[in-house]
Structure formats: C-alpha cells, structure tokens
Design a protein around this motif. Structure first.
Motif, PDB file in Angstrom:
ATOM      1  N   ARG A 127       0.824  -1.212   0.000  1.00 53.70           N
ATOM      2  CA  ARG A 127       0.000   0.000   0.000  1.00 53.70           C
ATOM      3  C   ARG A 127       0.857   1.262   0.000  1.00 53.70           C
ATOM      4  O   ARG A 127       0.617   2.191  -0.777  1.00 53.70           O
ATOM      5  CB  ARG A 127      -0.943  -0.005   1.207  1.00 53.70           C
ATOM      6  CG  ARG A 127      -1.992   1.103   1.142  1.00 53.70           C
ATOM      7  CD  ARG A 127      -3.078   0.909   2.166  1.00 53.70           C
ATOM      8  NE  ARG A 127      -4.103   1.938   2.044  1.00 53.70           N
ATOM      9  CZ  ARG A 127      -5.136   1.889   1.206  1.00 53.70           C
ATOM     10  NH1 ARG A 127      -5.264   0.856   0.400  1.00 53.70           N
ATOM     11  NH2 ARG A 127      -6.021   2.864   1.166  1.00 53.70           N
ATOM     12  N   LYS A 128       1.867   1.311   0.863  1.00 61.16           N
ATOM     13  CA  LYS A 128       2.709   2.506   0.952  1.00 61.16           C
ATOM     14  C   LYS A 128       3.491   2.736  -0.342  1.00 61.16           C
ATOM     15  O   LYS A 128       3.630   3.874  -0.805  1.00 61.16           O
ATOM     16  CB  LYS A 128       3.661   2.382   2.135  1.00 61.16           C
ATOM     17  CG  LYS A 128       2.984   2.525   3.499  1.00 61.16           C
ATOM     18  CD  LYS A 128       3.988   2.383   4.635  1.00 61.16           C
ATOM     19  CE  LYS A 128       3.317   2.558   5.986  1.00 61.16           C
ATOM     20  NZ  LYS A 128       4.271   2.382   7.112  1.00 61.16           N
ATOM     21  N   THR A 130       2.723   1.649  -3.439  1.00 59.92           N
ATOM     22  CA  THR A 130       1.804   2.041  -4.517  1.00 59.92           C
ATOM     23  C   THR A 130       1.329   3.472  -4.335  1.00 59.92           C
ATOM     24  O   THR A 130       1.285   4.255  -5.294  1.00 59.92           O
ATOM     25  CB  THR A 130       0.591   1.089  -4.558  1.00 59.92           C
ATOM     26  OG1 THR A 130       1.041  -0.261  -4.692  1.00 59.92           O
ATOM     27  CG2 THR A 130      -0.318   1.422  -5.727  1.00 59.92           C
ATOM     28  N   LEU A 131       0.975   3.832  -3.104  1.00 63.85           N
ATOM     29  CA  LEU A 131       0.497   5.194  -2.838  1.00 63.85           C
ATOM     30  C   LEU A 131       1.565   6.226  -3.171  1.00 63.85           C
ATOM     31  O   LEU A 131       1.268   7.279  -3.760  1.00 63.85           O
ATOM     32  CB  LEU A 131       0.083   5.315  -1.373  1.00 63.85           C
ATOM     33  CG  LEU A 131      -0.492   6.668  -0.940  1.00 63.85           C
ATOM     34  CD1 LEU A 131      -1.761   6.984  -1.729  1.00 63.85           C
ATOM     35  CD2 LEU A 131      -0.779   6.671   0.558  1.00 63.85           C
ATOM     36  N   LEU A 134       1.553   6.649  -6.961  1.00 67.47           N
ATOM     37  CA  LEU A 134       0.350   7.297  -7.498  1.00 67.47           C
ATOM     38  C   LEU A 134       0.272   8.772  -7.136  1.00 67.47           C
ATOM     39  O   LEU A 134      -0.399   9.547  -7.823  1.00 67.47           O
ATOM     40  CB  LEU A 134      -0.909   6.578  -7.005  1.00 67.47           C
ATOM     41  CG  LEU A 134      -1.091   5.119  -7.448  1.00 67.47           C
ATOM     42  CD1 LEU A 134      -2.437   4.584  -6.992  1.00 67.47           C
ATOM     43  CD2 LEU A 134      -0.960   4.976  -8.957  1.00 67.47           C
ATOM     44  N   THR A 135       0.918   9.153  -6.042  1.00 67.98           N
ATOM     45  CA  THR A 135       0.893  10.564  -5.623  1.00 67.98           C
ATOM     46  C   THR A 135       2.160  11.305  -6.041  1.00 67.98           C
ATOM     47  O   THR A 135       2.362  12.459  -5.673  1.00 67.98           O
ATOM     48  CB  THR A 135       0.721  10.668  -4.095  1.00 67.98           C
ATOM     49  OG1 THR A 135       1.750   9.909  -3.446  1.00 67.98           O
ATOM     50  CG2 THR A 135      -0.637  10.134  -3.673  1.00 67.98           C
ATOM     51  N   ARG A 438      -8.561  -0.282   3.409  1.00 67.09           N
ATOM     52  CA  ARG A 438      -8.313  -0.946   2.126  1.00 67.09           C
ATOM     53  C   ARG A 438      -9.023  -0.258   0.963  1.00 67.09           C
ATOM     54  O   ARG A 438      -9.152  -0.837  -0.117  1.00 67.09           O
ATOM     55  CB  ARG A 438      -8.734  -2.415   2.198  1.00 67.09           C
ATOM     56  CG  ARG A 438      -7.701  -3.306   2.896  1.00 67.09           C
ATOM     57  CD  ARG A 438      -8.024  -4.774   2.685  1.00 67.09           C
ATOM     58  NE  ARG A 438      -7.076  -5.657   3.334  1.00 67.09           N
ATOM     59  CZ  ARG A 438      -6.040  -6.228   2.736  1.00 67.09           C
ATOM     60  NH1 ARG A 438      -5.808  -5.984   1.462  1.00 67.09           N
ATOM     61  NH2 ARG A 438      -5.240  -7.038   3.394  1.00 67.09           N
ATOM     62  N   THR A 439      -9.478   0.958   1.147  1.00 72.03           N
ATOM     63  CA  THR A 439     -10.090   1.701   0.042  1.00 72.03           C
ATOM     64  C   THR A 439      -9.122   1.760  -1.139  1.00 72.03           C
ATOM     65  O   THR A 439      -7.919   1.976  -0.958  1.00 72.03           O
ATOM     66  CB  THR A 439     -10.448   3.130   0.494  1.00 72.03           C
ATOM     67  OG1 THR A 439     -11.433   3.054   1.528  1.00 72.03           O
ATOM     68  CG2 THR A 439     -11.020   3.935  -0.672  1.00 72.03           C
ATOM     69  N   CYS A 440      -9.657   1.572  -2.332  1.00 75.52           N
ATOM     70  CA  CYS A 440      -8.836   1.498  -3.545  1.00 75.52           C
ATOM     71  C   CYS A 440      -7.959   2.736  -3.717  1.00 75.52           C
ATOM     72  O   CYS A 440      -8.454   3.863  -3.725  1.00 75.52           O
ATOM     73  CB  CYS A 440      -9.737   1.322  -4.762  1.00 75.52           C
ATOM     74  SG  CYS A 440      -8.855   1.316  -6.328  1.00 75.52           S
ATOM     75  N   LEU A 441      -6.666   2.509  -3.886  1.00 75.31           N
ATOM     76  CA  LEU A 441      -5.729   3.615  -4.076  1.00 75.31           C
ATOM     77  C   LEU A 441      -5.874   4.256  -5.452  1.00 75.31           C
ATOM     78  O   LEU A 441      -5.493   5.403  -5.651  1.00 75.31           O
ATOM     79  CB  LEU A 441      -4.294   3.113  -3.894  1.00 75.31           C
ATOM     80  CG  LEU A 441      -3.910   2.640  -2.486  1.00 75.31           C
ATOM     81  CD1 LEU A 441      -2.524   2.022  -2.503  1.00 75.31           C
ATOM     82  CD2 LEU A 441      -3.977   3.798  -1.499  1.00 75.31           C
ATOM     83  N   GLY A 442      -6.396   3.511  -6.408  1.00 73.06           N
ATOM     84  CA  GLY A 442      -6.506   4.011  -7.773  1.00 73.06           C
ATOM     85  C   GLY A 442      -7.823   4.687  -8.083  1.00 73.06           C
ATOM     86  O   GLY A 442      -8.153   4.898  -9.262  1.00 73.06           O
ATOM     87  N   LYS A 443      -8.594   5.056  -7.060  1.00 74.52           N
ATOM     88  CA  LYS A 443      -9.908   5.656  -7.271  1.00 74.52           C
ATOM     89  C   LYS A 443      -9.822   6.912  -8.131  1.00 74.52           C
ATOM     90  O   LYS A 443     -10.553   7.062  -9.120  1.00 74.52           O
ATOM     91  CB  LYS A 443     -10.546   5.983  -5.911  1.00 74.52           C
ATOM     92  CG  LYS A 443     -11.904   6.663  -6.005  1.00 74.52           C
ATOM     93  CD  LYS A 443     -12.474   6.913  -4.609  1.00 74.52           C
ATOM     94  CE  LYS A 443     -13.821   7.634  -4.696  1.00 74.52           C
ATOM     95  NZ  LYS A 443     -14.393   7.873  -3.341  1.00 74.52           N
TER      96      LYS A 443
END
Length: 495
Positions: A127-128, A130-131, A134-135, A438-443
């Motif tokens: 998660r970390k 990927t986030l 994406l940011t 667990r909310t989708c990171l790619g929203k």
C-alpha cells in the motif's frame, strides 16, 4: 443448462431429486429452504445463473443479513450481508479483526503475494509503495499521456472503423482491451497493442475475464471438490490453471530489474527497491514483481472497463442523461480534443453518472472476510472465529433501506449537491472502491481515465444498443456483462 459446470457433476443426482421436490411446493420464495443434511445448497445451485440478483432478493426480504447453511459435511456455511453498519464495522471500526486470511488466499491463490491477498506487514509494504507512486508529482502527467495516446492510436481508429462499416460490435471488449493496454504501459512500461484494427487474441488479456467466474465458484463449491478438480485438471479449475499460465508467460518476460531498469520512477523499480530494503527473501524478486504486476493489472483492467461498459448501457437507455453529459462537456471544455486531469474535475454530471454506474454495477461484486477472533456484528449476528462472511457490494446499491425507493433508477443527479458540486457518500454506503483502510488507491486515477474515455466517445458518436441482445451481470467476482455489450455507432452531427 449452461450454468451447470463440471464441479456440479457429483451433485447432479441430488439436484434432480430436489428440483422435482421443490417444483411440487409451488411458488418459490426468495429465502432458500434449509433441508436436513444438505442445507440450502439446492436453491443456490438452481439460481446460480443469476447469483447476484438472487443474493440481493434474499437479503432484501431478510433485512440485509442472512445466514446461508450448506451441507453439514462440506463446511461452507456463510453469513451474507449488505448492511452498511456491518460493512462499516468490518472494514473500518474493527478492521484489524478482519484480514484477508488464509481462506481468501486459498480461493484467490492465482493472485499470489500481491496487494489483494496480502495482510499485515506485506499489505503495508504494497500500500505505501503504490500510494507513493500514485501521488508522485509526475504520475498524473504520465497517466494523461498514456490515456490520450491510447485514445488517439487505439480507441478512436477502432471506433471509426466500426462506425464506417456500420457493423455492430462488443463495446465491452473494446473497453477491456483499452484498459489492458493502458495498465500494461503504466505497470510494465509495455504496450501490447491489443486495441487495434486487427483486434488480436492475446491469451493474457482474455485470461482476466476467464478467471473471474471460477473464482466465484470457489466461494460455493466445497474446497475438497475444487481441489480435486484442480488435481484432475478438469472444468473450471483447468481454466484457472490455463489463466495462471497465460499471466506468467506474459508478465515474466517483461519484468526488467537492476541496471536494465531505465525508468527510475517506474512502479516496478519502486517495488524492487522495497524488496531489497526489507530483505524479503521468502520469494524470489521476479516472483514478487510478477505477483505485484498481476494484482495491479487486475485492478487497472477490470474495474475501469466494467464501469465504462455499464455506464454506456445505462446512458444509451437514458437519452436525457446522454444530452446532459454532452452539454456539460461542451460547456466546460469547449471543442478541446484533449484535456488535463485537473480539467476533468469540471465534469460534475459525468462524475455523477459514473457513480451511478458504480452504485448499480460495482465492478467487484462481493468481498470475502473471516474474523481472527469471534465477533458480534451491529446487525446482532454472531461470527465465530474464522467464520465466512460475504459482503455483497452489488446488493448494497440496490437496497431501498440504503438508497430510497428510487434505488433501482439511474439518476446521476443524486450525486450532485444543491451548490452544483459532487456529493460524497460514506464508503460503507457506496463500497464500489472498497471501504476503510483498504479503500482502492486508484480511485482518482480510475475517475480521470473514465471521464476522458467516456467524454471522448460521447462527443464523437451516438451509441445505440443492438436490439434483442441480452445484457445482464455475469456470474463472477467481476461484474462484467455476461454476453458483452453489442452496440452500433453513428457519427454525431455537431454544428
């Protein structure tokens, strides 16, 4: 009947008997009968061709939560729920008690050690990392370039071809190829060009759709049976093995590591660095990167393409909404052929239409959970340790108690506030992108891509559904259209 698969062969004699017995009972209520020894399995099997709607009908009459009891010798009892209070409890308030767990990993073993099946430290790493990517400051620009390049070189030429030929075609297939090419470019820095005039048959691209149905069957078929089918290499388990092979043959050759990796800001480079920093020696680097890539590809291909498919089916059946989308694009973006991610935020009505598509047809139809410790849900139901809990995201969006009497209507306006801005709903009421930690990171990435694609098509073409072509949800974990979305295109005349 087509929905009977190899895994039901062992149950056929029993089902024939119970089907005849049920017929004599006359009217069949939504709530399944709990038969001695064999539980509620007969009614479920007989409704498996419409499993998501059947689950919704049962949950509707049972207050949003229902205990399914299977044959006592198979250990497949499951508690189904679409209650937002339960969802909030499981996904947020008591999150630590509901990891994916070993049962989930067995069912979704095809995903390996990727983010979807990971728990605890491994999940935090995924998660970390990927986030962070994406940011990254350059990510939106990279995404915009990838989307517009594929629109110009793949999507529009293919649509122009079908339009000029006057032929009907499967729009869902077009969207799946579009998102597959896009996510491959973002994750693997490779464009397979599956969306082109030749429409080539790529085993890996098709494997994503094929795998979704057997993965749903594993939720209902006893583990000892589907493991036997896998050992025998028959039925749906054979399909899963073929899909796994297709994924490996496509991904492994395109994993570039070490000094060969030229792009310092790539997703795989970031995960390679984390692998080395964390000394993750349990699996090889290439296996870890393959699982990571596959999970990201699942997220990028299926969710976005599924939402776009249902959006165009809904819009084609609601011409007034189509006109409002077209008017909004012209008013906010003028005659531009390309626009930025930031500019896409102006498309409020289109955003509402996408949310309605996601509410009625969430790409991931259900979620499987199991508590580490026994727990009591807000609905009053008790869950022993390791009990199976199935959350039906599909049912949540169709509950009158959650969305009102017009819950089955397509109304983009329900997502727009009085001030003309997007109205946000709690994730436990609108779990299309999952909920809680667990909310989708790619929203955000998904909305940007979907707006670009949807607006580009609606501005240039009128999409007409092919009369008589059946459109219904597929019986799989990914809520695709079972028979695709057959449409015809005509050029839009704009003065």
């Amino acid at each position: 009947m087509e929905y009977f698969h190899y895994q039901y062969i062992l149950l056929v004699p029993l089902l024939v008997y119970l089907y005849r017995l049920a017929d004599r009972r006359g009217k069949k209520p939504p709530e399944p009968t709990d038969w001695p020894l064999i539980g509620m399995l007969p009614r479920v099997i007989l409704n498996f061709h419409r499993v998501h709607d059947y689950i919704t009908s049962v949950l509707t009459v049972c207050g949003g939560t229902y205990m399914f009891r299977g044959p006592c010798f198979f250990n497949i009892d499951m508690l189904f729920t679409s209650d937002p209070a339960n969802i909030h409890h499981v996904f947020s308030r008591n999150f630590s008690n509901y990891p994916k767990g070993p049962e989930f990993r067995k069912i979704f073993d095809i995903l390996g050690d990727g983010i979807f099946g990971a728990d605890f430290e491994l999940w935090e790493i995924h998660r970390k990392t990927t986030l962070a990517q994406l940011t990254h400051a350059d990510f939106n620009a990279q995404l915009e370039r990838a989307v517009w390049h594929k629109v110009e070189t793949g999507l529009l030429p293919v649509l122009d071809h079908f339009c000029a030929e006057g032929k009907d075609f499967d729009l869902q297939d077009v969207f799946q190829r579009f998102t597959f090419d896009n996510i491959c470019k973002i994750v693997l820095d490779y464009d397979p060009c599956s969306l082109c005039l030749d429409m080539p048959d790529l085993p890996c691209e098709k494997a994503f759709s094929v795998a979704a149905e057997p993965l749903l069957h594993r939720h209902v078929i006893p583990q000892r049976i589907w493991k036997l089918l896998r050992w025998l290499n028959v039925g749906s388990e054979r399909k899963l093995l073929e899909c796994s092979r297709a994924f490996s043959e496509f991904i492994y050759p395109r994993i570039v590591t070490g000094e060969e990796q030229k792009n310092e800001a790539s997703l795989l480079r970031a995960f390679e660095d984390v692998y080395k920093q964390k000394n993750m020696s349990g699996r090889s680097l290439r296996d870890f990167l393959k699982d990571t890539s596959l999970n990201l590809m699942f997220a990028g291909r299926d969710t976005t393409s599924t939402c776009l498919t249902w959006l165009f089916w809904l819009v084609a059946r609601h011409p007034a909404s189509e006109r409002k989308i077209l008017e909004e694009v012209e008013a906010e973006l003028g005659k531009k052929k390309e626009w930025s991610a930031q500019e896409s935020h102006k498309l409020v009505y289109l955003h509402g239409a996408l949310c309605e598509s996601l509410r009625l047809f969430p790409p991931v139809a259900l979620e499987h959970k199991a508590p580490v410790r026994s727990d009591n849900l807000p609905s009053g139901h008790h869950l022993p340790r390791d009990a199976k809990l199935i959350i039906s995201f599909y049912s949540v969006g169709r509950m009158e108690s959650v969305w009102g009497k017009d819950c089955l209507e397509f109304k983009p306006e329900r997502w727009i506030s009085g001030s003309g801005k997007i109205k946000h709903e709690a994730s436990y009421k609108f779990p299309a992108f999952n909920a809680g930690p667990r909310t989708c990171l790619g929203k955000e990435m998904a909305f940007i891509q979907m707006k670009m694609v949807a607006a580009a098509i609606i501005c240039d073409y009128q999409v007409q559904l092919v009369e008589g072509h059946p459109v219904s949800p597929r019986d799989s974990v990914i809520l695709q259209a079972k028979h695709g979305l057959k449409v015809k295109l005509s050029r839009r005349n704009i003065n």
